[in-house]
Design an enzyme around this catalytic site. Structure first.
Site, PDB file in Angstrom:
ATOM      1  N   GLY A 259      -5.165  -5.396   6.199  1.00 40.85           N
ATOM      2  CA  GLY A 259      -6.230  -4.698   6.235  1.00 40.85           C
ATOM      3  C   GLY A 259      -7.506  -5.072   7.058  1.00 40.85           C
TER       4      GLY A 259
ATOM      5  N   ARG B 281     -11.176 -10.964  -2.455  1.00 40.13           N
ATOM      6  CA  ARG B 281     -11.112 -10.301  -1.135  1.00 40.13           C
ATOM      7  C   ARG B 281     -10.633  -8.861  -1.299  1.00 40.13           C
ATOM      8  NH1 ARG B 281      -6.302  -7.230   1.005  1.00 40.13           N
ATOM      9  NH2 ARG B 281      -6.308  -7.573   3.206  1.00 40.13           N
TER      10      ARG B 281
ATOM     11  N   GLY C 171      -0.603  -2.184   5.983  1.00 41.75           N
ATOM     12  CA  GLY C 171      -0.556  -3.492   6.856  1.00 41.75           C
ATOM     13  C   GLY C 171      -1.718  -4.205   6.683  1.00 41.75           C
TER      14      GLY C 171
ATOM     15  N   GLY D 279      -9.222  -5.341   0.997  1.00 41.46           N
ATOM     16  CA  GLY D 279      -8.717  -5.021   2.048  1.00 41.46           C
ATOM     17  C   GLY D 279      -9.347  -3.629   2.549  1.00 41.46           C
ATOM     18  N   ASP D 280      -8.519  -3.021   3.254  1.00 43.92           N
ATOM     19  CA  ASP D 280      -8.790  -1.611   3.892  1.00 43.92           C
ATOM     20  C   ASP D 280      -8.784  -0.776   2.786  1.00 43.92           C
ATOM     21  OD1 ASP D 280      -6.046  -2.087   4.276  1.00 43.92           O
ATOM     22  OD2 ASP D 280      -5.768  -0.010   5.144  1.00 43.92           O
TER      23      ASP D 280
ATOM     24  N   THR E 222       0.759  -1.143  -0.023  1.00 40.80           N
ATOM     25  CA  THR E 222      -0.059   0.004  -0.027  1.00 40.80           C
ATOM     26  C   THR E 222       0.751   1.380   0.138  1.00 40.80           C
ATOM     27  OG1 THR E 222      -1.629  -1.194   1.265  1.00 40.80           O
ATOM     28  CG2 THR E 222      -1.834   1.085   1.239  1.00 40.80           C
TER      29      THR E 222
HETATM   30  N1  GLY Z   1      -3.410  -2.648   3.743  1.00 41.72           N
HETATM   31  C1  GLY Z   1      -3.714  -3.362   2.359  1.00 41.72           C
HETATM   32  C2  GLY Z   1      -4.367  -4.506   2.488  1.00 41.72           C
HETATM   33  O1  GLY Z   1      -4.594  -5.240   3.293  1.00 41.72           O
HETATM   34  O2  GLY Z   1      -4.818  -4.870   1.315  1.00 41.72           O
END
Ligand code: GLY
Length: 332
Positions: free
Chosen positions: A245, A219, A243, A221-222, A191
């Protein structure tokens, strides 16, 4: 600046708020109340790849351009970097061999756009901005997002690129157990999150990633989730995350950091408190790296991570450097 009536009013408000915060924060609150001078422009972004991204963002900021243009142009550099295995075109695939990209962007008017599970498009951050500026929606994902990007003429790419395909084939051979938990650590830092303040004092942020290498197909993530991977409130400050997510989503991480700054925490203290919440909600911290980066309305910055190894790039008119984040645990 002379003492004016509005300063007394501000001090009155700050004074009322002081009873809500711990004593160490009181002086910062008063400082904010009297501070009319903006320290911008300034740009910060996660990890070493932030140096090149900041340099591009700076070209926009130094010419009086908007923070929004800066954070889009800046992270496009990282998305284009074929050697980067955690963002954009050179990103690692999911366990089925698909490189699926996530991104979001937010500006000083709390407008936001996001794109998730996007395949075959070079610049997800620009697709996110296009969604923000030209549709009534905030987020598009998957096939719908791809169709939108193609309809709007965004450049296509073929992923995984050959070098990554080789790495994937090797991983597949070595990992017959497809449900094994892949590592997130400072070796595969994921990221880029970027926060900028322009010459007018307006804030904006961007966040883009190929996500957790070898994740399950589908999936998210954040990073594409406003409030998790990124949040901006022009009255208060901005925050972004890097990190794992899943852990960041569980505490609405970036929004939490901004809300803590609203209540008087400094950027670093806010990031640390968010990290503490993550730690308190996870019994097993093995490989659970989460990092936050924040900037307040006055251009003060701070960061904090669960484990050592997180750093961020900072650029101002007088400074350009990498800064090591404070952390709670060492890897060893
Ligand atoms: N922080 C990026 C992810 O977990 O995809």
């Amino acid at each position: 600046m002379g003492t004016k009536r509005r300063d007394f009013l501000k001090l009155g408000l700050a004074g009322a708020a002081l009873s809500l915060v711990k004593p160490s924060q009181a002086s910062e609150l008063i400082g904010v109340a009297f501070e009319d001078k903006v320290k911008g422009p300034i740009v910060i972004s996660t990890w070493n790849h932030g140096i090149a991204a900041n340099a591009e963002a700076w070209k926009v900021l130094v010419q009086g351009g908007s923070a929004l243009d800066a954070v889009e142009k800046g992270v496009r550099v990282t998305e284009s970097d074929l050697t980067n295995r955690s963002v954009g075109i050179g990103g690692m695939p999911d366990r089925d061999g698909h490189v699926t990209l996530d991104a979001c962007i937010m500006d000083h008017e709390s407008r936001c756009g996001a794109v998730g599970f996007l395949e075959g498009i070079a610049h997800p951050i620009s697709v996110a901005r296009e969604i923000m500026e030209t549709t009534q929606h905030v987020m598009l994902v998957g096939a719908g997002a791809k169709k939108f990007a193609l309809d709007r003429g965004f450049a296509t790419i073929k992923t995984p690129i050959p070098e990554v395909k080789k790495e994937y084939e090797k991983w597949k051979k070595e990992n017959k157990d497809v449900f094994k938990k892949p590592e997130i650590n400072h070796e595969n830092h994921d990221t880029i999150g970027m926060l900028a303040m322009d010459a007018k004092g307006n804030l904006a942020g961007s966040c883009t990633t190929s996500g957790w290498a070898f994740k399950m197909h589908g999936r998210l993530g954040d990073s594409p989730i406003i409030g998790a991977g990124l949040f901006v409130d022009n009255e208060v400050g901005a925050a972004c995350a890097s990190g794992l997510g899943e852990a960041i989503i569980r505490i609405a991480g970036s929004h939490t950091v901004v809300e803590l700054m609203r209540h008087g925490y400094s950027p670093m203290e806010a990031c640390k408190e968010a990290v503490n919440r993550i730690i308190s909600k996870h019994k097993d911290l093995t490989n659970l790296q989460c990092c936050f980066l924040a900037m307040d309305k006055n251009g003060n910055v701070g960061s904090y991570s669960v484990f050592s190894g997180f750093n961020y790039a900072l650029k101002t008119a007088t400074d350009e450097k990498m800064v090591d984040a404070s952390y709670t645990r060492n890897w060893d």
